[in-house]
Design a protein around this motif. Structure first.
Motif, PDB file in Angstrom:
ATOM      1  N   GLU A 186       2.790  14.195   7.115  1.00 44.64           N
ATOM      2  CA  GLU A 186       2.128  13.649   5.926  1.00 44.64           C
ATOM      3  C   GLU A 186       2.397  11.987   6.060  1.00 44.64           C
ATOM      4  O   GLU A 186       1.414  11.129   6.026  1.00 44.64           O
ATOM      5  N   SER A 187       3.597  11.525   6.476  1.00 50.15           N
ATOM      6  CA  SER A 187       3.716  10.044   6.623  1.00 50.15           C
ATOM      7  C   SER A 187       3.389   9.624   8.208  1.00 50.15           C
ATOM      8  O   SER A 187       3.248   8.481   8.394  1.00 50.15           O
ATOM      9  N   LYS A 217      -6.064  13.989  13.443  1.00 49.85           N
ATOM     10  CA  LYS A 217      -5.823  13.024  12.879  1.00 49.85           C
ATOM     11  C   LYS A 217      -5.684  11.584  13.416  1.00 49.85           C
ATOM     12  O   LYS A 217      -6.064  10.461  12.977  1.00 49.85           O
ATOM     13  N   ALA A 239       0.452   3.328   1.975  1.00 49.57           N
ATOM     14  CA  ALA A 239       0.367   4.208   1.070  1.00 49.57           C
ATOM     15  C   ALA A 239      -0.111   3.431  -0.165  1.00 49.57           C
ATOM     16  O   ALA A 239      -0.002   2.342  -0.720  1.00 49.57           O
ATOM     17  N   SER A 286      -6.858   8.663   0.834  1.00 47.34           N
ATOM     18  CA  SER A 286      -6.239   7.672   1.432  1.00 47.34           C
ATOM     19  C   SER A 286      -5.684   8.154   2.672  1.00 47.34           C
ATOM     20  O   SER A 286      -4.468   8.973   2.583  1.00 47.34           O
ATOM     21  N   THR A 287      -6.114   7.581   3.871  1.00 47.66           N
ATOM     22  CA  THR A 287      -5.569   7.890   5.114  1.00 47.66           C
ATOM     23  C   THR A 287      -4.230   7.140   5.243  1.00 47.66           C
ATOM     24  O   THR A 287      -3.621   7.839   6.120  1.00 47.66           O
ATOM     25  N   GLY A 298      -2.187   7.644   2.750  1.00 48.16           N
ATOM     26  CA  GLY A 298      -1.127   8.231   2.057  1.00 48.16           C
ATOM     27  C   GLY A 298      -0.916   7.699   0.520  1.00 48.16           C
ATOM     28  O   GLY A 298      -1.515   6.761   0.259  1.00 48.16           O
ATOM     29  N   PHE A 299       0.020   8.404  -0.069  1.00 45.81           N
ATOM     30  CA  PHE A 299       0.409   7.728  -1.694  1.00 45.81           C
ATOM     31  C   PHE A 299       1.916   7.701  -1.707  1.00 45.81           C
ATOM     32  O   PHE A 299       2.516   8.458  -1.362  1.00 45.81           O
ATOM     33  N   ARG A 303       1.405   9.771  -6.976  1.00 50.06           N
ATOM     34  CA  ARG A 303       1.061  11.382  -7.196  1.00 50.06           C
ATOM     35  C   ARG A 303       1.564  11.445  -8.811  1.00 50.06           C
ATOM     36  O   ARG A 303       0.840  12.401  -9.214  1.00 50.06           O
ATOM     37  N   ASP A 347      -4.041  12.911   1.227  1.00 44.93           N
ATOM     38  CA  ASP A 347      -3.879  12.056   2.291  1.00 44.93           C
ATOM     39  C   ASP A 347      -4.524  12.475   3.524  1.00 44.93           C
ATOM     40  O   ASP A 347      -5.246  13.257   3.552  1.00 44.93           O
ATOM     41  N   LEU A 348      -3.965  11.750   4.610  1.00 44.13           N
ATOM     42  CA  LEU A 348      -4.737  12.173   5.851  1.00 44.13           C
ATOM     43  C   LEU A 348      -4.513  13.799   6.399  1.00 44.13           C
ATOM     44  O   LEU A 348      -5.450  14.223   6.689  1.00 44.13           O
TER      45      LEU A 348
END
Length: 327
Positions: free
Chosen positions: A81-82, A186, A249, A272-273, A275-276, A281, A295-296
């Motif tokens: 995710e990150s 990715k 993010a 958002s590539t 992330g958040f 969220r 996210d990506l």
């Protein structure tokens, strides 16, 4: 290197709790006190239906977790995710647990520096996409990780037919190969410019059955792509998408502003590539209008699932190749 479950599902929990874990079931037996043959016997008793190759693979991985990984060893874990590789030091013994879904043994870890995947050498990315749950990282790849951490694997293989250190089963290999493919896709998405990213989001919505179009730039911010069931945009639900293709993010203020710009009957999609944040969220979860954040990682997984239905224009932006696998 240890994989945090398929798609890195356990990564947030492991980071928060300061642990790593495995999910092979041995009825809470003390695997740290067993030699390889005792682990093999226990594995066979717990999994009597497994093939010889699958038993060999499982035994090798369990033995590494219980014995080869020792206090003071460096461990690497990837969070998709990150898109960060987390580096830590093992600080505790192998212990049986019963409070984590899918994990039966853990070791305490002190997590330290992080290395962004995007700044690693291509050879390092390929090596870290190894198919096993646990595998050795080469000195060259480790050096690249350390350099990447400062700037912000190869598995030892023998040609034996069934060796505990490198044998794998089809299910594990398939899952690892799929996850590595997701990461490579990715990487490719991150190389796109913002215009192609907006077109890609529109193409995804078209493949899902919507009439989608990229909106011209103007004062109506937050409406990069608009989609609806009909070509005129008169039918509901109408999806309004904002696309942010950048590193970093998106925070709560950005998501809050996006939600505030939605109209009655709209459905919000924020891509958002970078992330958040957790706060972002939370803003989406408590919104009165349905809002989905992608996210990506989530975007790419949706794209892979729907790829067969995408049009030629969308595929020209991000073409994929299907890999066939024996059933």
């Amino acid at each position: 290197m240890i994989r945090a479950g398929r798609g890195g599902v356990y990564a947030p929990s492991w980071l928060e709790r300061g642990v790593i874990g495995i999910g092979w079931d041995f009825d809470s037996a003390d695997i740290a006190a067993m030699d390889r043959e005792q682990i093999r016997t226990a594995y066979g008793q717990a999994h009597p239906g497994d093939s010889k190759g699958k038993v060999a693979a499982g035994v090798g991985q369990v033995y590494r977790f219980a014995h080869d990984m020792t206090t003071g060893s460096t461990v690497v874990m990837y969070d998709p995710e990150s898109r960060l590789y987390h580096l830590g030091v093992i600080t505790g013994p192998c212990v049986a647990v019963c409070d984590m879904d899918g994990v039966t043994y853990t070791r305490d870890v002190t997590w330290g520096e992080t290395a962004p995947r995007d700044v690693l050498l291509p050879s390092s990315k390929n090596s870290l996409g190894g198919i096993q749950t646990i595998f050795a990282v080469s000195d060259e790849v480790m050096a690249d990780l350390m350099n990447a951490a400062k700037d912000k694997s190869a598995v030892a293989s023998n040609e034996s037919a069934i060796d505990d250190n490198d044998a794998t089963n089809d299910e594990e290999t398939l899952a690892a190969t799929y996850d590595n493919g997701i990461e490579l896709i990715k990487d490719r998405v991150n190389q796109l410019d913002w215009e192609d990213m907006e077109r890609l989001v529109a193409g995804l919505l078209k493949a899902m059955g919507y009439c989608a179009r990229v909106m011209p730039k103007g004062p109506d911010g937050g409406r990069d792509v608009v989609a609806s069931p009909d070509a005129l945009g008169l039918e509901s639900p109408r999806i309004v998408a904002e696309v942010k293709h950048r590193k970093g993010a998106m925070g709560a203020p950005a998501v809050r502003a996006f939600i505030g710009g939605l109209r009655a009957g709209d459905r919000g999609l924020y891509v958002s590539t970078g992330g958040f944040t957790k706060e972002a969220r939370y803003e989406a979860d408590r919104a009165n209008i349905p809002v989905r954040l992608l996210d990506l990682d989530a975007f790419v997984r949706h794209y892979v699932e729907i790829y067969d239905k995408t049009d030629d224009d969308t595929r020209s932006i991000l073409p994929l190749t299907r890999i066939w696998w024996p059933a």
